[in-house]
Design an enzyme around this catalytic site. Structure first.
Site, PDB file in Angstrom:
ATOM      1  N   SER A   9       0.893  -1.004  -0.075  1.00 47.98           N
ATOM      2  CA  SER A   9      -0.301  -0.015  -0.363  1.00 47.98           C
ATOM      3  C   SER A   9       0.947   1.154   0.148  1.00 47.98           C
ATOM      4  O   SER A   9       1.624   1.874   0.836  1.00 47.98           O
ATOM      5  CB  SER A   9      -1.074  -0.030   1.187  1.00 47.98           C
ATOM      6  OG  SER A   9      -0.368   0.426   2.505  1.00 47.98           O
ATOM      7  N   CYS A  10       0.609   2.668  -1.132  1.00 49.54           N
ATOM      8  CA  CYS A  10       1.004   3.542  -0.850  1.00 49.54           C
ATOM      9  C   CYS A  10       1.933   3.999  -1.720  1.00 49.54           C
ATOM     10  O   CYS A  10       2.892   2.849  -1.144  1.00 49.54           O
ATOM     11  CB  CYS A  10       0.579   3.954   0.587  1.00 49.54           C
ATOM     12  SG  CYS A  10      -0.943   4.098   1.492  1.00 49.54           S
ATOM     13  N   ASP A  11       2.266   4.841  -2.533  1.00 49.58           N
ATOM     14  CA  ASP A  11       3.652   5.198  -2.387  1.00 49.58           C
ATOM     15  C   ASP A  11       3.255   6.741  -2.410  1.00 49.58           C
ATOM     16  O   ASP A  11       2.098   7.443  -2.833  1.00 49.58           O
ATOM     17  CB  ASP A  11       3.958   5.239  -4.268  1.00 49.58           C
ATOM     18  CG  ASP A  11       4.181   3.824  -4.199  1.00 49.58           C
ATOM     19  OD1 ASP A  11       5.388   3.003  -4.405  1.00 49.58           O
ATOM     20  OD2 ASP A  11       3.435   2.792  -4.360  1.00 49.58           O
ATOM     21  N   GLU A  96       2.590   6.446   4.560  1.00 46.77           N
ATOM     22  CA  GLU A  96       3.474   4.791   4.474  1.00 46.77           C
ATOM     23  C   GLU A  96       3.303   4.313   5.236  1.00 46.77           C
ATOM     24  O   GLU A  96       3.925   4.702   6.679  1.00 46.77           O
ATOM     25  CB  GLU A  96       4.350   4.720   3.537  1.00 46.77           C
ATOM     26  CG  GLU A  96       4.650   6.121   2.347  1.00 46.77           C
ATOM     27  CD  GLU A  96       3.514   5.838   1.452  1.00 46.77           C
ATOM     28  OE1 GLU A  96       3.726   4.647   0.812  1.00 46.77           O
ATOM     29  OE2 GLU A  96       4.171   6.441   0.518  1.00 46.77           O
ATOM     30  N   ARG A 242       7.765  -2.220  -5.707  1.00 46.61           N
ATOM     31  CA  ARG A 242       7.481  -0.493  -5.740  1.00 46.61           C
ATOM     32  C   ARG A 242       7.915   0.644  -5.407  1.00 46.61           C
ATOM     33  O   ARG A 242       8.318   1.795  -6.460  1.00 46.61           O
ATOM     34  CB  ARG A 242       5.858  -0.705  -5.279  1.00 46.61           C
ATOM     35  CG  ARG A 242       4.320  -0.798  -6.075  1.00 46.61           C
ATOM     36  CD  ARG A 242       3.506  -0.766  -5.218  1.00 46.61           C
ATOM     37  NE  ARG A 242       3.333  -0.046  -3.954  1.00 46.61           N
ATOM     38  CZ  ARG A 242       3.731  -0.499  -3.008  1.00 46.61           C
ATOM     39  NH1 ARG A 242       3.654  -1.741  -2.547  1.00 46.61           N
ATOM     40  NH2 ARG A 242       3.160   0.215  -1.724  1.00 46.61           N
TER      41      ARG A 242
END
Length: 420
Positions: A9-11, A96, A242
């Site tokens: 999850s999330c960047d 994050e 990622r």
């Protein structure tokens, strides 16, 4: 303790001049959350508070400050804090989820998302926001369920904090933390600790705590990510994942990173940055922070899932902003299952008007190809038009306040019209 499986999850990204042209800082974030979670875009004006006022955050109450700055937030609609946002002084923060050797606290404290909002409400520069967050972390701690579910989902937090002049990465492990001032034009964070040996500020007991736990021998160079987590920092920018993919995309465009390039990065599905599946990108944000103080900062939010079929809608801080009603979720007061004990025994319908219409449009895009293509083309044209208008404001330095008060709301109306 064994390493936890890599989270999904999330960047968050930032580009500083000269990586971003035109004397601008460009900030961006994808919020990747449970696929059925609604993200809302809300605005809170600056406010004064009587001394001794208590502030109710998601799970705990803390002491309120005398004055809070105006903020615009993209947040999961069930909680107090935010996944990302900006304030009237051009400070932007995204957080994050991160894990490491230190156990995550099960008890309820401040969520990382609460700390995002508190940093924005209480600081007028990026470094001051960092100080606000670490002071609150020391005083109240971080912890509590980060998902609207009776299944616990908890984590430590990292933050990317930017303003018109600079950017900082802050990474935490329980109450311990390290901070790095961004040099070299670009930086991204994902779901892993990424600060290595360049540490510009730190918790006073950071190294001693690592030594006492047998994570660091006190002799070799101190590497925060390698010490406090299981990351192989030598391979961080070359292994697939990622963080690495985001690093490569930023560096590919270094020198020409505009708001449109940042949106393109956030829409990238091949890299996994635009996430699909049980955890997906539920909201996105891009901000332009001009270094010239006379020019306005411009913040774009989708308020809907999947940036590849969403509109980045512009927001500018001016007095008297029209309430963002069509992207604000319904509220349930003391009857909200988040507020009741035990928590999360039911899940109310939190969809705002834009979310509902976008949800229906997404079905059309998937099932009625010709109509879906036409709809997608129309929302892309709407976004291009808005970006062009914002560029004109930045080039000419001419902002019509009367138009700016309705800027975001008007764009939402135009988007809704396409979906109808």
């Amino acid at each position: 303790m064994f390493p936890r499986p890599p989270p999904l999850s999330c960047d968050t990204f930032v580009a500083l001049p000269p990586a971003a042209p035109g004397g601008r800082v460009v900030f961006g974030k994808n919020s990747d959350r449970p696929a059925d979670e609604v993200q809302e875009v809300v605005h809170f004006p600056a406010a004064a508070h009587p001394p001794g006022t208590a502030l109710e955050c998601t799970y705990i109450s803390i002491e309120q400050v005398e004055r809070t700055h105006a903020v615009v937030l993209s947040r999961p609609s069930w909680l107090w804090g935010a996944e990302m946002g900006a304030n009237e002084h051009g400070v932007c923060i995204g957080n994050e989820a991160v894990w490491g050797r230190e156990e995550v606290c099960d008890g309820e404290a401040l969520l990382g998302m609460d700390l995002v909002r508190l940093g924005l409400e209480r600081a007028d520069t990026a470094e001051k926001a960092l100080s606000v967050i670490v002071d609150l972390l020391e005083k109240y701690g971080q912890g509590g369920n980060c998902m609207e579910s009776n299944m616990a989902f908890t984590y430590h937090n990292s933050f990317l904090i930017a303003d018109r002049k600079e950017a900082w990465v802050l990474e935490t492990s329980g109450k311990y933390w390290a901070a790095e001032k961004v040099e070299g034009g670009v930086r991204n964070i994902s779901n892993q600790l990424s600060i290595t040996t360049k540490i510009d500020r730190e918790h006073p007991e950071l190294k001693e705590y690592a030594k006492n736990n047998g994570w660091w021998n006190g002799e070799k160079e101190f590497d925060f990510a390698a010490t406090y987590s299981y990351v192989n920092t030598a391979r961080m920018t070359t292994s697939r994942g990622r963080y690495c993919e985001g690093y490569k995309l930023l560096n590919k465009h270094k020198g020409s990173i505009t708001s449109e390039i940042m949106m393109e990065i956030l829409r990238d599905k091949e890299s996994g940055i635009n996430m699909e599946g049980g955890f997906m990108t539920t909201g996105s944000m891009v901000s332009i922070l001009p270094q010239q103080p006379n020019l306005p900062c411009i913040h774009f939010f989708t308020g809907t899932p999947d940036p590849a079929r969403s509109v980045f809608k512009p927001f500018i801080f001016v007095p008297g902003i029209t309430q963002l009603l069509k992207t604000t979720s319904p509220t349930f007061g003391h009857d909200d299952p988040v507020k009741k004990q035990p928590r999360f025994q039911s899940k109310p319908d939190r969809r705002h008007e834009l979310y509902k219409k976008h949800q229906s449009a997404a079905v059309v895009m998937e099932t009625i190809k010709d109509k879906g293509k036409e709809m997608l083309k129309e929302i892309q044209e709407l976004e291009k038009q808005k970006i062009s208008q914002m560029e004109s404001i930045l080039q000419n330095g001419c902002l019509d306040i009367n138009q700016a008060v309705n800027l975001f709301s008007q764009c939402v109306e135009e988007e809704l019209k396409i979906y109808s």
